[in-house]
Design an enzyme around this catalytic site. Structure first.
Site, PDB file in Angstrom:
ATOM      1  N   ASP A   1       0.804  -1.235  -0.103  1.00  0.00           N
ATOM      2  CA  ASP A   1      -0.052  -0.143   0.205  1.00  0.00           C
ATOM      3  C   ASP A   1       0.932   1.244   0.109  1.00  0.00           C
ATOM      4  OD1 ASP A   1      -2.150   1.864   0.319  1.00  0.00           O
ATOM      5  OD2 ASP A   1      -1.983   1.618   2.691  1.00  0.00           O
TER       6      ASP A   1
ATOM      7  N   ASN B   1      -0.649   4.578  -0.300  1.00  0.00           N
ATOM      8  CA  ASN B   1      -1.287   5.875   0.133  1.00  0.00           C
ATOM      9  C   ASN B   1      -2.030   5.554   1.444  1.00  0.00           C
ATOM     10  OD1 ASN B   1      -3.187   4.075  -0.645  1.00  0.00           O
ATOM     11  ND2 ASN B   1      -4.513   5.389  -2.087  1.00  0.00           N
TER      12      ASN B   1
ATOM     13  N   ASP C   1      -4.163   3.894   2.954  1.00  0.00           N
ATOM     14  CA  ASP C   1      -5.624   3.334   2.840  1.00  0.00           C
ATOM     15  C   ASP C   1      -5.687   1.960   3.177  1.00  0.00           C
ATOM     16  OD1 ASP C   1      -5.113   2.163   0.497  1.00  0.00           O
ATOM     17  OD2 ASP C   1      -6.695   2.800  -0.678  1.00  0.00           O
TER      18      ASP C   1
ATOM     19  N   ASP D   1      -1.760  -1.330  -3.760  1.00  0.00           N
ATOM     20  CA  ASP D   1      -2.109  -0.571  -5.133  1.00  0.00           C
ATOM     21  C   ASP D   1      -1.076  -0.740  -6.182  1.00  0.00           C
ATOM     22  OD1 ASP D   1      -0.102   1.335  -4.028  1.00  0.00           O
ATOM     23  OD2 ASP D   1      -1.924   1.890  -2.618  1.00  0.00           O
TER      24      ASP D   1
ATOM     25  N   ASP E   1      -5.296 -10.254 -15.264  1.00  0.00           N
ATOM     26  CA  ASP E   1      -6.135 -11.370 -15.061  1.00  0.00           C
ATOM     27  C   ASP E   1      -7.500 -11.218 -15.886  1.00  0.00           C
ATOM     28  OD1 ASP E   1      -7.322 -13.509 -13.618  1.00  0.00           O
ATOM     29  OD2 ASP E   1      -6.177 -13.501 -11.926  1.00  0.00           O
TER      30      ASP E   1
ATOM     31  N   ASP F   1      -9.078 -16.556 -16.218  1.00  0.00           N
ATOM     32  CA  ASP F   1      -9.678 -17.019 -15.133  1.00  0.00           C
ATOM     33  C   ASP F   1     -10.703 -18.035 -15.429  1.00  0.00           C
ATOM     34  OD1 ASP F   1     -10.030 -16.562 -12.104  1.00  0.00           O
ATOM     35  OD2 ASP F   1     -12.281 -16.087 -12.892  1.00  0.00           O
TER      36      ASP F   1
ATOM     37  N   ASP G   1      -5.449 -19.098  -4.218  1.00  0.00           N
ATOM     38  CA  ASP G   1      -6.520 -19.832  -3.716  1.00  0.00           C
ATOM     39  C   ASP G   1      -6.139 -21.084  -2.959  1.00  0.00           C
ATOM     40  OD1 ASP G   1      -8.419 -18.457  -5.369  1.00  0.00           O
ATOM     41  OD2 ASP G   1      -7.934 -19.636  -7.243  1.00  0.00           O
TER      42      ASP G   1
HETATM   43  C1  GLC Z   1     -10.578 -18.425  -9.986  1.00  0.00           C
HETATM   44  C2  GLC Z   1      -9.808 -17.578  -9.013  1.00  0.00           C
HETATM   45  C3  GLC Z   1     -10.498 -17.427  -7.687  1.00  0.00           C
HETATM   46  C4  GLC Z   1     -11.763 -16.769  -8.028  1.00  0.00           C
HETATM   47  C5  GLC Z   1     -12.748 -17.553  -9.024  1.00  0.00           C
HETATM   48  C6  GLC Z   1     -13.742 -16.847  -9.582  1.00  0.00           C
HETATM   49  O1  GLC Z   1     -10.779 -19.612  -9.607  1.00  0.00           O
HETATM   50  O2  GLC Z   1      -8.520 -18.088  -9.026  1.00  0.00           O
HETATM   51  O3  GLC Z   1      -9.672 -16.645  -6.720  1.00  0.00           O
HETATM   52  O4  GLC Z   1     -12.586 -16.712  -6.981  1.00  0.00           O
HETATM   53  O5  GLC Z   1     -11.884 -17.890 -10.178  1.00  0.00           O
HETATM   54  O6  GLC Z   1     -13.638 -15.989 -10.292  1.00  0.00           O
HETATM   55 CA    CA Z   2      -3.681   1.687  -1.210  1.00  0.00          CA
END
Ligand code: GLC
Ligand code: CA
Length: 558
Positions: free
Chosen positions: A21, A23, A25, A29, A98, A199, A329
């Site tokens: 981080d 800033n 918060d 970031d 992602d 994803d 995950d």
């Molecule tokens: C993928 C991601 C996971 C997310 C899921 C739904 O498995 O790695 O973190 O919760 O997709 O988008």
């Molecule tokens: Ca931040």
């Protein structure tokens, strides 16, 4: 095989909320990533994958996107993002974002418009079906638990969400929607990204029917995987996606697409595959603290080894897998894979060595390189992830007591890997000057970058040796393109393999046990490339490995 720029990637995965981080918060970031590019360069990675930073209500920490064209204000601005791409480029580092296109957020304008008017074109951007006798269209369970269907107001219609109800699944059958997605993907690629981690992509095709399947749990629901994971017909969508986007930019794409065998795997990652590479998760569900392995963790090691080797061998003349032991995950690798009393520099470096020289692309998850650990909670309330609660509820329904369920969550939770990064011994581990969004593991006084950076005997320094060796001019070719041959396969607790081509032979031997192990060895040692101990016991006929010893040895070409 045509050589590609990404074949020799070493990838670092960033969970941006918890990285740095800048800033105050309490939330990591984009500027925090920029600040640490030199650290990553020094670590020896050449690609960074950043978990989602698009505009999001954060029901699933960014995996629920409400605007694909904007950076979430909690992470910064588009200007910051452009700067990140540029700064990374200066250091020869490519950025992967992602790509979450199996579902959007329920706050996305498309979904909002769909809900306002179920006859609008946007309703067909999602998967909306009639209920049956006052019940959802069928008894599919969401991947996170509970029904996969959410009723729309007081209508008899339901929308499908394979993940949380804040993540409605997009309807890939709709061509206009698909073109909207491709346009968006190209918008980002135009900015100079290296590509994407993609994803949940194996779920974009659904073979829906209204039939209830036999329940597989007391909730009356069923994980109907064959209907929505790599389902028949998915290839057409994936091919179109590739042709209209990735291929044009020669992107690197890493698909989250499990359970691919034989011909299917080839279609995904072969020469003309839909993606550059995929993660295979067959080795990922193992948890050493489960009752089942209590008195025999070596049996678990042998199973993991078998899973990894099967995949190595089946991908070899097909394409490249992505190799990893941690991600956002799953729990931390040491807690997941090593008996608690044995967690140390040796066992941690053994794990690292074990997977780093496999054929494929090595990934390092943030904090893995300093040995960040799980942070078990005393109360379920200390967890923040929506799925954690859904899983917890399901456990209670299945008859576990609250205490048992909490214990299980403490072993299995993916939230362990999401605690803020431990940079230093300073306040909040140097992660933030404010209040961190998620509790910091109190072990940061011992485990942090500051105390490992200058110490040649630290885990962090060992990771630098790994990346250095893997990208070394002399050995790169064999590590990237060399053959993979299992070694000492019948030795319990030993994970060993050879990488070889016409010019080089390298063997990687890992003793994944807390006992000494003597192996036959008469292969003419040329050079010790890496060793997590200071010593090595080799004679003409054998090699003796200390507990959790790992060695990488160059041997003579036959
Ligand atoms: C993928 C991601 C996971 C997310 C899921 C739904 O498995 O790695 O973190 O919760 O997709 O988008
Ligand atoms: Ca931040």
């Amino acid at each position: 095989m045509t050589k590609k720029w990404w074949h020799d990637s070493i990838v670092y995965q960033i969970y941006p909320k918890s990285f740095q981080d800048t800033n105050g918060d309490g939330v990591g970031d984009v500027n925090g990533i920029i600040d640490h590019l030199d650290y990553l360069k020094e670590l020896g990675v050449n690609v960074i994958w950043i978990c989602p930073i698009f505009k999001s209500p954060m029901v699933d920490h960014g995996y629920d996107i409400s605007d694909y064209y904007e950076i979430d204000p909690s992470f910064g601005t588009m200007k910051d993002m452009d700067e990140l791409i540029e700064e990374a480029k200066k250091r020869d580092i490519k950025i992967l974002m992602d790509l979450v296109i199996n579902h959007s957020s329920d706050k996305h304008i498309w979904f909002q418009k769909a809900m306002e008017d179920l006859n609008s074109k946007y309703a067909d951007y999602y998967i909306i079906k009639e209920g049956k006798d006052g019940n959802p269209p069928n008894n599919w369970r969401s991947i996170f638990g509970g029904s996969a269907w959410e009723r729309i107001g007081d209508t008899n219609k339901y929308y499908l969400h394979l993940f949380t109800k804040g993540q409605p699944d997009l309807n890939w059958e709709n061509e206009e929607l698909r073109n909207e997605l491709y346009k968006m993907v190209n918008y980002w690629l135009e900015k100079g990204l290296g590509g994407f981690r993609v994803d949940a992509i194996s779920h974009i095709k659904k073979n829906f029917d209204y039939v209830n399947l036999p329940a597989d749990g007391p909730d009356g629901l069923v994980g109907a995987w064959e209907y929505y994971q790599n389902a028949d017909g998915i290839g057409e969508f994936l091919n179109e996606l590739k042709e209209k986007t990735f291929k044009i930019y020669d992107s690197m794409t890493v698909a989250e697409a499990d359970k691919l065998e034989g011909e299917k795997l080839r279609r995904f990652i072969g020469e003309d595959g839909y993606f550059s590479t995929v993660f295979d998760f067959s080795h990922a569900p193992y948890r050493i603290r489960e009752e089942k392995w209590k008195d025999n963790y070596i049996a678990m090691v042998d199973e993991i080894r078998d899973r990894i080797f099967e995949k190595q061998l089946s991908s070899i003349d097909c394409g490249f897998l992505s190799n990893f032991i941690e991600n956002h995950d799953m729990p931390r690798s040491a807690d997941r894979l090593i008996p608690q009393e044995d967690i140390s520099f040796y066992s941690e470096t053994m794990l690292a060595t074990m997977y780093f020289f496999l054929r494929g692309i090595p990934f390092i998850y943030q904090g893995q390189e300093i040995g960040m650990r799980d942070f078990p909670k005393k109360s379920i309330k200390e967890f923040l992830d929506v799925p954690t609660y859904q899983i917890y509820d399901r456990m209670l329904k299945e008859g576990l007591t609250k205490e048992e369920a909490l214990n299980k969550i403490n072993i299995e939770s993916r939230e362990h890997s999401r605690t803020p990064f431990q940079w230093s011994t300073q306040k909040n581990a140097g992660f933030t000057a404010g209040t961190p969004w998620f509790d910091i593991n109190p072990n940061y006084k011992e485990i942090n970058v500051e105390s490992q950076r200058e110490d040649d005997a630290s885990l962090l320094s060992y990771y630098k040796k790994l990346t250095l060796l893997r990208s070394h001019e002399e050995y790169k070719e064999v590590f990237v393109y060399g053959d993979f041959v299992p070694f000492y396969k019948d030795k319990d607790g030993i994970v060993a393999y050879e990488r070889k081509d016409e010019n080089k032979r390298v063997i990687v031997i890992n003793n994944w046990t807390n006992k000494e192990n003597i192996l036959e060895f008469n292969d003419g040692l040329k050079k010790i490339l890496l060793n997590n101990y200071n010593k090595i016991f080799i004679d003409n006929a054998s090699i003796k490995l200390m507990p959790y010893q790992s060695v990488v040895l160059e041997i003579g070409v036959k």
